[in-house]
Design an enzyme around this catalytic site. Structure first.
Site, short mmCIF file in Angstrom:
data_model
loop_
_atom_site.label_atom_id
_atom_site.label_comp_id
_atom_site.label_asym_id
_atom_site.label_seq_id
_atom_site.Cartn_x
_atom_site.Cartn_y
_atom_site.Cartn_z
N LYS A 1 0.86 -1.19 0.00
CA LYS A 1 0.00 0.00 0.00
C LYS A 1 0.90 1.24 0.00
O LYS A 1 1.22 1.79 1.05
CB LYS A 1 -0.91 -0.05 1.24
CG LYS A 1 -2.29 0.50 0.99
CD LYS A 1 -3.26 0.09 2.08
CE LYS A 1 -4.41 1.04 2.19
NZ LYS A 1 -5.19 1.28 0.97
N1 PMP Z 1 -7.45 -2.70 -3.30
C1 PMP Z 1 -7.02 -1.43 -3.15
C2 PMP Z 1 -6.33 -0.77 -4.30
C3 PMP Z 1 -7.23 -0.74 -1.94
O1 PMP Z 1 -6.80 0.51 -1.80
C4 PMP Z 1 -7.91 -1.39 -0.90
C5 PMP Z 1 -8.16 -0.67 0.40
N2 PMP Z 1 -7.11 -0.83 1.28
C6 PMP Z 1 -8.33 -2.73 -1.10
C7 PMP Z 1 -8.09 -3.34 -2.31
C8 PMP Z 1 -9.03 -3.48 0.00
O2 PMP Z 1 -8.13 -3.80 1.03
P1 PMP Z 1 -8.59 -3.94 2.53
O3 PMP Z 1 -9.73 -4.89 2.54
O4 PMP Z 1 -7.40 -4.48 3.23
O5 PMP Z 1 -8.99 -2.58 2.99
#
Ligand code: PMP
Length: 298
Positions: free
Chosen positions: A153
């Site tokens: 991220k």
């Molecule tokens: N894909 C992207 C590009 C994201 O930014 C997110 C949000 N964090 C997710 C998927 C979903 O991840 P999570 O369930 O860990 O929030």
């Protein structure tokens, strides 16, 4: 919306009012996107406020930092402890938490590994929104895994999401569904994608996506309900004619999709696995008992 005069944040080892926090303009993170972050939720439960999957989120934050060669002086346990303190200091129960790791000042392109840690949170007690999203298959594709670590991220990756979202909004859609370099569905601008077809759930495999923590909760929940989840590549055309679809993510939780490129689904949302998993998810986050349904005939 994010802070007021009394909001307390954790910044560089000290509790500071958000309004007093200062960051320099010469940081690599600011100019080139070399920073990493998380989005985490806390929910009020009968046993006090609980951070959902805190360990997984902070493990992912440290993993993201490692991919960018950013040094972090905090352990997962320390970060969790600080986050509970942050919630307490701000008197927050249902909250969104945003940890950010960004670099010191440097405008060259040599990896800068010295970092700042910023932790902030704000109230997120909005009630569940029952609307359904209208998704556009985006002309933008997700970053190539050979060009960056798509499973991390990293701040800079989100220019791709911003462009895709802007394009979808310009055409009257709510959000974008981005494909990978081969044209297979990858994920939405900030969430993962699931579709229901022939009584099974399909979701794109790891490789071109941020493997979401909500995605893994949904996969666990589906298993407990005897719903088969298949991680498989599929093209946008294969979504048209499916029974239903939804997004998963920390912010959106489990969110119904009404149509993709204006193609509606064959089942109404209430009759899909997504709706059932959504109800169970809302209990799990508040640590309430869930009665799993055995969906297959005995
Ligand atoms: N894909 C992207 C590009 C994201 O930014 C997110 C949000 N964090 C997710 C998927 C979903 O991840 P999570 O369930 O860990 O929030």
């Amino acid at each position: 919306m994010y802070y007021d005069n009394n909001t307390v944040t954790y910044y560089d080892g000290e509790w500071q009012f958000a309004k007093d926090c200062k960051a320099g303009l010469y940081q690599q993170s600011f100019h080139y996107g070399n920073g990493v972050f998380e989005g985490i939720r806390a929910y009020a439960t009968d046993h006090g406020t609980k951070i959902l999957r805190a360990k997984e989120h902070y493990q992912r934050l440290l993993y993201s930092a490692k991919t960018m060669h950013l040094d972090v002086d905090y352990s997962v346990d320390e970060l969790i402890e600080l986050t509970y303190q942050l919630l307490k200091k701000n008197n927050l129960q249902d909250a969104y938490i945003r940890p950010l790791i960004f670099t010191h000042e440097k405008l060259g392109l040599q990896a800068e590994n010295k970092t700042h840690l910023f932790l902030c949170a704000w109230d997120w007690s909005q009630y569940f929104d029952e609307g359904q999203l209208s998704m556009k298959v985006s002309p933008y594709c997700r970053p190539d895994p050979k060009s960056c670590h798509v499973d991390a991220k990293v701040s800079g990756h989100y220019v791709n999401s911003i462009l895709a979202m802007k394009d979808a909004h310009a055409d009257g859609f709510d959000d974008a569904l981005l494909v990978d370099q081969k044209g297979y569905i990858a994920e939405a601008s900030g969430a993962n994608f699931f579709m229901q077809k022939d009584g099974k759930l399909y979701t794109p495999p790891k490789g071109n996506i941020l493997p979401g923590i909500t995605r893994s909760i949904v996969m666990e929940l589906a298993k407990a309900n005897d719903i088969e989840v298949i991680e498989q590549h599929f093209k946008p055309e294969e979504i048209f004619g499916a029974e239903g679809a939804f997004l998963t993510g920390t912010a959106v939780e489990i969110k119904a999709i009404g149509d993709v490129d204006k193609h509606p689904f064959s089942l109404s949302w209430e009759d899909t696995f997504g709706a059932m998993l959504q109800q169970q998810f809302h209990k799990i986050v508040r640590e309430q008992k869930v009665n799993h349904k055995k969906t297959k005939a005995a």
